[in-house]
Scaffold this motif. Structure first.
Motif, PDB file in Angstrom:
ATOM      1  N   THR A 270       0.831  -1.215   0.000  1.00  0.00           N
ATOM      2  CA  THR A 270       0.000   0.000   0.000  1.00  0.00           C
ATOM      3  C   THR A 270       0.862   1.260   0.000  1.00  0.00           C
ATOM      4  O   THR A 270       0.338   2.360  -0.116  1.00  0.00           O
ATOM      5  N   ARG A 271       2.171   1.080   0.113  1.00  0.00           N
ATOM      6  CA  ARG A 271       3.109   2.220   0.111  1.00  0.00           C
ATOM      7  C   ARG A 271       3.871   2.247  -1.215  1.00  0.00           C
ATOM      8  O   ARG A 271       4.610   1.317  -1.524  1.00  0.00           O
ATOM      9  N   LEU A 272       3.688   3.318  -1.950  1.00  0.00           N
ATOM     10  CA  LEU A 272       4.323   3.442  -3.259  1.00  0.00           C
ATOM     11  C   LEU A 272       5.847   3.331  -3.168  1.00  0.00           C
ATOM     12  O   LEU A 272       6.475   2.715  -4.026  1.00  0.00           O
TER      13      LEU A 272
ATOM     14  N   ASP B 238       7.621   1.523  -1.112  1.00  0.00           N
ATOM     15  CA  ASP B 238       7.986   0.113  -0.969  1.00  0.00           C
ATOM     16  C   ASP B 238       7.902  -0.613  -2.308  1.00  0.00           C
ATOM     17  O   ASP B 238       8.789  -1.387  -2.671  1.00  0.00           O
ATOM     18  N   VAL B 239       6.830  -0.358  -3.042  1.00  0.00           N
ATOM     19  CA  VAL B 239       6.653  -1.022  -4.336  1.00  0.00           C
ATOM     20  C   VAL B 239       7.710  -0.543  -5.326  1.00  0.00           C
ATOM     21  O   VAL B 239       8.304  -1.354  -6.046  1.00  0.00           O
ATOM     22  N   ASP B 240       7.966   0.753  -5.347  1.00  0.00           N
ATOM     23  CA  ASP B 240       9.020   1.288  -6.234  1.00  0.00           C
ATOM     24  C   ASP B 240      10.369   0.652  -5.917  1.00  0.00           C
ATOM     25  O   ASP B 240      11.114   0.278  -6.827  1.00  0.00           O
ATOM     26  N   GLY B 241      10.683   0.530  -4.637  1.00  0.00           N
ATOM     27  CA  GLY B 241      11.956  -0.078  -4.245  1.00  0.00           C
ATOM     28  C   GLY B 241      12.047  -1.528  -4.682  1.00  0.00           C
ATOM     29  O   GLY B 241      13.091  -1.978  -5.167  1.00  0.00           O
ATOM     30  N   LEU B 242      10.961  -2.253  -4.519  1.00  0.00           N
ATOM     31  CA  LEU B 242      10.928  -3.653  -4.930  1.00  0.00           C
ATOM     32  C   LEU B 242      11.109  -3.787  -6.437  1.00  0.00           C
ATOM     33  O   LEU B 242      11.903  -4.609  -6.911  1.00  0.00           O
ATOM     34  N   MET B 243      10.404  -2.970  -7.189  1.00  0.00           N
ATOM     35  CA  MET B 243      10.504  -3.029  -8.650  1.00  0.00           C
ATOM     36  C   MET B 243      11.899  -2.601  -9.112  1.00  0.00           C
ATOM     37  O   MET B 243      12.450  -3.207 -10.030  1.00  0.00           O
TER      38      MET B 243
END
Length: 75
Positions: free
Chosen positions: A48-50, A52-57
């Motif tokens: 739900t945190r952009l 976190d998702v950006d870091g993962l991608m």
């Protein structure tokens, strides 16, 4: 996997959030068996945190190249 599509994901990059159990874990095993590079994220990644998702991608892309699939299997 005896069918002719057993490795049709060879070299593809799949990111799976919620991969520690259940459907996420089963999906990860299946994609890996079909030849995909699988990047797993478990409870530490908050989808739900952009940020976190950006870091993962970004991590997945830096390790394996452009991400072809993002699967979110969280509760």
């Amino acid at each position: 996997m005896a069918d002719s599509h057993a490795h049709h994901l060879q070299g593809r990059v799949s990111v799976i959030a919620g991969a520690s159990c259940g459907i996420g874990a089963a999906t990860a095993r299946d994609l890996a068996a079909r030849g995909a590079h699988v990047v797993l994220a478990a409870r530490i990644t908050d989808v739900t945190r952009l940020d976190d998702v950006d870091g993962l991608m970004d991590f997945a892309a830096s390790e394996y190249g452009p991400v072809d699939h993002l699967i979110v299997s969280t509760t």
